[in-house]
Design a protein around this motif. Structure first.
Motif, mmCIF file in Angstrom:
data_model
loop_
_atom_site.group_PDB
_atom_site.id
_atom_site.type_symbol
_atom_site.label_atom_id
_atom_site.label_comp_id
_atom_site.label_asym_id
_atom_site.label_seq_id
_atom_site.Cartn_x
_atom_site.Cartn_y
_atom_site.Cartn_z
ATOM 1 N N LYS A 150 8.609 6.641 16.419
ATOM 2 C CA LYS A 150 9.970 6.672 16.641
ATOM 3 C C LYS A 150 10.373 5.708 15.374
ATOM 4 N N ASP A 151 9.549 4.986 14.591
ATOM 5 C CA ASP A 151 9.975 4.486 13.475
ATOM 6 C C ASP A 151 9.173 4.681 12.284
ATOM 7 N N PRO A 152 9.388 6.263 11.644
ATOM 8 C CA PRO A 152 8.512 6.598 10.420
ATOM 9 C C PRO A 152 8.535 5.871 9.181
ATOM 10 N N HIS A 153 9.588 5.099 9.074
ATOM 11 C CA HIS A 153 9.855 4.189 7.875
ATOM 12 C C HIS A 153 9.405 2.815 8.209
ATOM 13 N N GLY A 154 9.038 2.542 9.273
ATOM 14 C CA GLY A 154 8.755 1.227 9.632
ATOM 15 C C GLY A 154 7.349 0.847 9.180
ATOM 16 N N MET A 206 0.792 -1.104 0.009
ATOM 17 C CA MET A 206 0.091 0.051 0.160
ATOM 18 C C MET A 206 0.888 1.367 0.145
ATOM 19 N N ASP A 207 0.546 2.227 -0.823
ATOM 20 C CA ASP A 207 1.234 3.328 -1.071
ATOM 21 C C ASP A 207 0.847 4.544 -0.004
ATOM 22 N N LEU A 208 1.750 4.735 0.896
ATOM 23 C CA LEU A 208 1.304 5.870 2.228
ATOM 24 C C LEU A 208 2.201 7.000 1.695
ATOM 25 N N SER A 209 2.838 7.115 0.464
ATOM 26 C CA SER A 209 3.765 8.257 0.436
ATOM 27 C C SER A 209 2.991 9.663 0.376
ATOM 28 N N SER A 210 1.944 9.800 0.123
ATOM 29 C CA SER A 210 1.227 11.172 0.228
ATOM 30 C C SER A 210 0.357 11.108 1.637
ATOM 31 N N ALA A 211 0.587 10.470 2.631
ATOM 32 C CA ALA A 211 -0.059 10.376 3.982
ATOM 33 C C ALA A 211 0.760 11.617 4.515
ATOM 34 N N THR A 212 -0.380 12.439 5.258
ATOM 35 C CA THR A 212 0.101 13.500 6.124
ATOM 36 C C THR A 212 -0.104 12.996 7.638
ATOM 37 N N TRP A 213 0.851 12.877 8.127
ATOM 38 C CA TRP A 213 0.929 12.230 9.381
ATOM 39 C C TRP A 213 0.828 13.326 10.578
ATOM 40 N N ARG A 214 0.399 12.973 11.625
ATOM 41 C CA ARG A 214 0.210 13.880 12.640
ATOM 42 C C ARG A 214 0.268 13.208 14.174
ATOM 43 N N LYS A 215 0.676 13.935 15.125
ATOM 44 C CA LYS A 215 0.731 13.347 16.449
ATOM 45 C C LYS A 215 -0.410 13.994 17.398
ATOM 46 N N ALA A 216 -0.672 13.460 18.474
ATOM 47 C CA ALA A 216 -1.659 14.020 19.272
ATOM 48 C C ALA A 216 -0.914 15.378 19.964
ATOM 49 N N THR A 217 -1.648 16.393 20.010
ATOM 50 C CA THR A 217 -1.062 17.666 20.767
ATOM 51 C C THR A 217 -0.574 17.563 21.964
ATOM 52 N N ARG A 218 -1.106 16.318 22.894
ATOM 53 C CA ARG A 218 -0.462 16.173 24.257
ATOM 54 C C ARG A 218 0.636 15.275 24.079
ATOM 55 N N SER A 219 1.076 14.865 23.179
ATOM 56 C CA SER A 219 2.322 14.028 23.042
ATOM 57 C C SER A 219 3.417 14.742 22.065
ATOM 58 N N ALA A 220 3.449 16.291 22.099
ATOM 59 C CA ALA A 220 4.163 17.015 21.346
ATOM 60 C C ALA A 220 5.816 16.627 21.540
#
Length: 61
Positions: free
Chosen positions: A36-40, A1-15
């Motif tokens: 911790k493993d964005p390419h995993g 599955m191609d996730l190359s156009s994904a826009t990743w976000r974290k919860a604001t409480r875990s900045a």
């Protein structure tokens, strides 16, 4: 599955900590990965399944 156009976000409480990141900008899927493993690997859910998980998590918090 191609996730190359994904826009990743974290919860604001875990900045300043490692946690999961969510990409919900893709058609028909919500992807989740370890910051911790964005390419995993990423888990992929339907939007309906993801909403059910989030609603359950919020109700038990």
């Amino acid at each position: 599955m191609d996730l190359s156009s994904a826009t990743w976000r974290k919860a604001t409480r875990s900045a300043h900590t490692d946690c999961v990141e969510v990409a919900d900008n893709l058609p028909d899927i919500v992807a989740v990965r370890d910051s911790k493993d964005p390419h995993g690997p990423a888990l992929v859910f339907t939007p309906t399944t993801w909403r059910a998980f989030v609603n359950l998590a919020r109700s038990t918090a």
